[in-house]
Enzyme design. Structure first.
Site, PDB file in Angstrom:
ATOM      1  N   CYS A 170       1.088  -4.794  15.403  1.00  0.00           N
ATOM      2  CA  CYS A 170       1.151  -4.359  14.008  1.00  0.00           C
ATOM      3  C   CYS A 170       0.676  -5.446  13.058  1.00  0.00           C
ATOM      4  O   CYS A 170       1.135  -6.585  13.122  1.00  0.00           O
ATOM      5  CB  CYS A 170       2.585  -3.965  13.660  1.00  0.00           C
ATOM      6  SG  CYS A 170       2.799  -3.563  11.907  1.00  0.00           S
TER       7      CYS A 170
ATOM      8  N   CYS B 149       2.913   8.315   2.246  1.00  0.00           N
ATOM      9  CA  CYS B 149       3.404   7.264   3.140  1.00  0.00           C
ATOM     10  C   CYS B 149       3.829   6.076   2.275  1.00  0.00           C
ATOM     11  O   CYS B 149       3.013   5.484   1.576  1.00  0.00           O
ATOM     12  CB  CYS B 149       2.269   6.893   4.095  1.00  0.00           C
ATOM     13  SG  CYS B 149       2.739   5.667   5.306  1.00  0.00           S
TER      14      CYS B 149
ATOM     15  N   CYS C 206       6.180  -7.078  15.592  1.00  0.00           N
ATOM     16  CA  CYS C 206       5.610  -6.243  16.661  1.00  0.00           C
ATOM     17  C   CYS C 206       4.173  -6.704  16.920  1.00  0.00           C
ATOM     18  O   CYS C 206       3.400  -6.901  15.979  1.00  0.00           O
ATOM     19  CB  CYS C 206       5.651  -4.776  16.258  1.00  0.00           C
ATOM     20  SG  CYS C 206       7.339  -4.228  15.922  1.00  0.00           S
TER      21      CYS C 206
ATOM     22  N   ASN D 296      -4.584   1.592  16.001  1.00  0.00           N
ATOM     23  CA  ASN D 296      -5.605   1.277  15.014  1.00  0.00           C
ATOM     24  C   ASN D 296      -5.833  -0.232  15.014  1.00  0.00           C
ATOM     25  O   ASN D 296      -4.981  -0.979  14.565  1.00  0.00           O
ATOM     26  CB  ASN D 296      -5.121   1.757  13.646  1.00  0.00           C
ATOM     27  CG  ASN D 296      -6.274   1.990  12.720  1.00  0.00           C
ATOM     28  OD1 ASN D 296      -7.383   2.287  13.157  1.00  0.00           O
ATOM     29  ND2 ASN D 296      -6.032   1.827  11.451  1.00  0.00           N
TER      30      ASN D 296
ATOM     31  N   GLU E  37       0.830  -1.205   0.000  1.00  0.00           N
ATOM     32  CA  GLU E  37       0.000   0.000   0.000  1.00  0.00           C
ATOM     33  C   GLU E  37       0.860   1.248   0.000  1.00  0.00           C
ATOM     34  O   GLU E  37       1.963   1.254   0.534  1.00  0.00           O
ATOM     35  CB  GLU E  37      -0.840   0.049   1.281  1.00  0.00           C
ATOM     36  CG  GLU E  37      -1.968  -0.920   1.325  1.00  0.00           C
ATOM     37  CD  GLU E  37      -2.705  -0.859   2.656  1.00  0.00           C
ATOM     38  OE1 GLU E  37      -3.657  -1.628   2.820  1.00  0.00           O
ATOM     39  OE2 GLU E  37      -2.343  -0.052   3.528  1.00  0.00           O
TER      40      GLU E  37
ATOM     41  N   CYS F 217       6.915  -7.699   6.689  1.00  0.00           N
ATOM     42  CA  CYS F 217       8.006  -7.240   7.552  1.00  0.00           C
ATOM     43  C   CYS F 217       8.567  -8.466   8.258  1.00  0.00           C
ATOM     44  O   CYS F 217       7.804  -9.336   8.669  1.00  0.00           O
ATOM     45  CB  CYS F 217       7.464  -6.235   8.579  1.00  0.00           C
ATOM     46  SG  CYS F 217       8.758  -5.514   9.617  1.00  0.00           S
TER      47      CYS F 217
ATOM     48  N   CYS G  61     -12.051   5.254  17.259  1.00  0.00           N
ATOM     49  CA  CYS G  61     -11.090   4.332  17.849  1.00  0.00           C
ATOM     50  C   CYS G  61     -11.654   3.648  19.082  1.00  0.00           C
ATOM     51  O   CYS G  61     -11.923   4.277  20.098  1.00  0.00           O
ATOM     52  CB  CYS G  61      -9.833   5.117  18.195  1.00  0.00           C
ATOM     53  SG  CYS G  61      -8.415   4.113  18.411  1.00  0.00           S
TER      54      CYS G  61
ATOM     55  N   GLU H 142      10.306  -2.654   7.446  1.00  0.00           N
ATOM     56  CA  GLU H 142      11.300  -1.981   8.287  1.00  0.00           C
ATOM     57  C   GLU H 142      12.382  -1.415   7.354  1.00  0.00           C
ATOM     58  O   GLU H 142      13.218  -2.155   6.832  1.00  0.00           O
ATOM     59  CB  GLU H 142      11.892  -2.991   9.283  1.00  0.00           C
ATOM     60  CG  GLU H 142      13.105  -2.505  10.052  1.00  0.00           C
ATOM     61  CD  GLU H 142      12.957  -1.116  10.653  1.00  0.00           C
ATOM     62  OE1 GLU H 142      12.051  -0.896  11.471  1.00  0.00           O
ATOM     63  OE2 GLU H 142      13.768  -0.239  10.298  1.00  0.00           O
TER      64      GLU H 142
ATOM     65  N   SER I 148      11.086   5.978   9.422  1.00  0.00           N
ATOM     66  CA  SER I 148      10.666   5.448  10.719  1.00  0.00           C
ATOM     67  C   SER I 148      11.256   4.063  10.936  1.00  0.00           C
ATOM     68  O   SER I 148      11.141   3.190  10.077  1.00  0.00           O
ATOM     69  CB  SER I 148       9.137   5.382  10.767  1.00  0.00           C
ATOM     70  OG  SER I 148       8.714   4.724  11.944  1.00  0.00           O
TER      71      SER I 148
HETATM   72  N1  SAH Z   1       8.792  -0.607  10.527  1.00  0.00           N
HETATM   73  C1  SAH Z   1       8.881   0.781  10.786  1.00  0.00           C
HETATM   74  C2  SAH Z   1       8.028   1.649   9.873  1.00  0.00           C
HETATM   75  C3  SAH Z   1       6.650   1.165   9.517  1.00  0.00           C
HETATM   76  S1  SAH Z   1       5.455   1.143  10.800  1.00  0.00           S
HETATM   77  C4  SAH Z   1       8.573   1.056  12.242  1.00  0.00           C
HETATM   78  O1  SAH Z   1       8.093   0.143  12.922  1.00  0.00           O
HETATM   79  O2  SAH Z   1       8.826   2.178  12.683  1.00  0.00           O
HETATM   80  C5  SAH Z   1       5.128   2.882  11.047  1.00  0.00           C
HETATM   81  C6  SAH Z   1       4.569   3.206  12.423  1.00  0.00           C
HETATM   82  O3  SAH Z   1       3.244   2.702  12.588  1.00  0.00           O
HETATM   83  C7  SAH Z   1       5.377   2.622  13.550  1.00  0.00           C
HETATM   84  O4  SAH Z   1       5.562   3.563  14.593  1.00  0.00           O
HETATM   85  C8  SAH Z   1       4.507   1.493  14.004  1.00  0.00           C
HETATM   86  O5  SAH Z   1       4.830   1.130  15.302  1.00  0.00           O
HETATM   87  C9  SAH Z   1       3.125   2.087  13.861  1.00  0.00           C
HETATM   88  N2  SAH Z   1       2.045   1.101  13.836  1.00  0.00           N
HETATM   89  C10 SAH Z   1       2.064  -0.173  13.393  1.00  0.00           C
HETATM   90  N3  SAH Z   1       0.868  -0.760  13.549  1.00  0.00           N
HETATM   91  C11 SAH Z   1       0.049   0.153  14.120  1.00  0.00           C
HETATM   92  C12 SAH Z   1      -1.330   0.147  14.528  1.00  0.00           C
HETATM   93  N4  SAH Z   1      -2.084  -0.917  14.378  1.00  0.00           N
HETATM   94  N5  SAH Z   1      -1.820   1.292  15.071  1.00  0.00           N
HETATM   95  C13 SAH Z   1      -1.064   2.390  15.185  1.00  0.00           C
HETATM   96  N6  SAH Z   1       0.225   2.458  14.817  1.00  0.00           N
HETATM   97  C14 SAH Z   1       0.789   1.357  14.301  1.00  0.00           C
HETATM   98 FE1  SF4 Z   2       7.523  -4.238  11.107  1.00  0.00          FE
HETATM   99 FE2  SF4 Z   2       7.242  -1.671  11.879  1.00  0.00          FE
HETATM  100 FE3  SF4 Z   2       5.148  -3.399  11.914  1.00  0.00          FE
HETATM  101 FE4  SF4 Z   2       7.117  -3.687  13.673  1.00  0.00          FE
HETATM  102  S1  SF4 Z   2       5.708  -1.916  13.500  1.00  0.00           S
HETATM  103  S2  SF4 Z   2       6.155  -5.345  12.488  1.00  0.00           S
HETATM  104  S3  SF4 Z   2       8.874  -3.106  12.468  1.00  0.00           S
HETATM  105  S4  SF4 Z   2       6.236  -2.673  10.119  1.00  0.00           S
END
Ligand code: SAH
Ligand code: SF4
Length: 408
Positions: free
Chosen positions: A152, A138, A149, A340, A125, A145, A383, A210, A241
């Site tokens: 995520c 973005c 996390c 989210n 996306e 990835c 939210c 990442e 990021s």
């Molecule tokens: N991998 C990198 C960049 C992509 S994620 C990183 O982790 O920084 C970009 C941002 O979105 C990060 O701060 C991540 O922690 C946040 N993010 C991921 N999933 C999310 C969610 N479900 N709600 C809000 N923020 C989220």
């Molecule tokens: Fe990957 Fe960033 Fe999602 Fe963590 S928050 S799983 S590093 S995309």
């Protein structure tokens, strides 16, 4: 935590990349550096003495004018244009779907080649968030990835492959095509577009993946995007990021020199280990040291710390106080990101009142507007409260929210 849980959590800190990129038969010149363009021109017989000038001309047509075919490159001889179009294209990633929301946010779903011909292609996306005086794109750096996390959605995807530099630059090119963001091009009539002469003024590497695990391609791509003779988006308006790939933070600063955002999300290692499992490898102390040493960091070039608001997990007032204590002495901005939710996620977004209380502590410590409002607030209203609506929104708004939080 039991030993078994510990082992399995450790085992899933990172997944092995499963996929490999297979170049198309006729490659695109979009995303090539000057050196790569010069080498290609050499390979098709352009004499050494002409290459620099030809590269400059191509650069202008590709990255300043946004041409999608070689025919209109009038400063380049017919023979060379023919030789180029025989071997190369100027294609961008294929757009499979475009969504335009009422507030002008646009999301594109892009199809990218996978490992084998005929295999189900990959999708990533790319999201555009317009505002009155700026527009933020973005951009994704990987399909999926390798990190996991726990909050995520991207982290749950099985397939992972690095995007190539041309697929990263290609996202910017595609978005500029769609937005009529080239000299003389026509802007779309639907949706909001900022008032200035450029639709895309900011880039955030906050889509899928990442970026510091794909540093070479991300670096090549961002240097192309920042090049003053082409797309010319200044490095101060490009934010990368990272979840905290400590050994590559310094390289990113030295080799790209863009703005840095760090996904902190917790102030204690024990909790961060769970939310951002990469913390087991590079704990908070090491991460903050790397931030202190980020090349060029100063009060004029602050690091953004992202903090996703998870109800009852990391959103207490004590956490807020610990956060400002932890960041003391680092030139920092703080962005509180409303979580989210996605189907199957194990967390909830903090209540709005709690986000406000948390943000007040951060604000009182001298950090300006830590949560994006009022536009962020519209979406925040959904939210955790309108769950089904949120789930419907989530795919579209997830990146929009993150990117909005980034572009004060
Ligand atoms: N991998 C990198 C960049 C992509 S994620 C990183 O982790 O920084 C970009 C941002 O979105 C990060 O701060 C991540 O922690 C946040 N993010 C991921 N999933 C999310 C969610 N479900 N709600 C809000 N923020 C989220
Ligand atoms: Fe990957 Fe960033 Fe999602 Fe963590 S928050 S799983 S590093 S995309």
């Amino acid at each position: 935590m039991t030993l078994t849980a510990d082992i399995s959590a450790t085992a899933f800190v990172e997944k092995a990349p499963l996929e490999r990129y297979v170049a198309p038969d006729k490659p695109s010149l979009v995303g090539l550096t000057r050196a790569q363009l010069a080498a290609l021109l050499g390979a098709i017989g352009v004499p050494q003495g002409q290459r620099k000038m030809r590269v400059q001309q191509l650069w202008h047509w590709i990255y300043f004018r946004g041409l999608t075919s070689f025919d209109a490159m009038t400063s380049i001889s017919k023979e060379l244009r023919a030789a180029l179009s025989e071997r190369f294209t100027l294609e961008r990633p294929e757009v499979v779907a475009e969504q335009v929301s009422v507030d002008g946010t646009r999301k594109w779903l892009l199809r990218l080649p996978g490992e084998t011909q005929g295999e189900r292609p990959h999708e990533v996306e790319c999201v555009y968030i317009p505002d009155t005086d700026r527009g933020t794109l973005c951009v994704s750096s990987q399909v999926g990835c390798t990190l996991t996390c726990s909050f995520c959605h991207t982290g749950t995807q099985r397939l992972v492959r690095n995007l190539t530099a041309d697929e990263i630059v290609g996202q910017v090119m595609m978005a500029r095509d769609r937005l009529g963001d080239w000299p003389g091009a026509v802007r779309p009539s639907d949706g909001v577009i900022p008032t200035g002469d450029r639709c895309i003024t900011n880039i955030v590497m906050m889509g899928m993946g990442e970026p510091l695990y794909n540093l070479d391609a991300v670096r090549d791509a961002l240097l192309i995007v920042a090049d003053g003779d082409g797309i010319a988006i200044s490095k101060r308006r490009i934010t990368l990021s990272t979840s905290g790939v400590v050994p590559n933070i310094e390289r990113a600063g030295a080799e790209i020199g863009c703005m840095l955002a760090v996904s902190l999300h917790a102030v204690r290692d024990e909790l961060r280990n769970e939310l951002v499992p990469l913390n087991r490898k590079y704990p908070i102390g090491q991460l903050l040291d790397a931030c202190r040493n980020y090349p060029g960091v100063s009060n004029a070039k602050r690091i953004t710390f992202e903090y996703v608001m998870l109800k009852g997990v990391n959103d207490s007032i004590d956490d807020a106080k610990a956060l400002v204590r932890l960041l003391k002495g680092i030139p920092a901005k703080i962005n509180l990101i409303p979580f989210n939710p996605w189907p199957g996620s194990r967390y909830e977004c903090s209540d709005w009142e709690q986000i406000e209380k948390f943000s007040q502590v951060v604000f009182d410590a001298g950090y300006a507007s830590p949560v994006r409002t009022p536009r962020g607030r519209d979406i925040l209203a959904a939210c955790g409260q309108l769950k089904s609506a949120t789930e419907k929104l989530s795919a579209r708004e997830r990146m929009a929210l993150r990117a909005m939080a980034m572009t004060d």
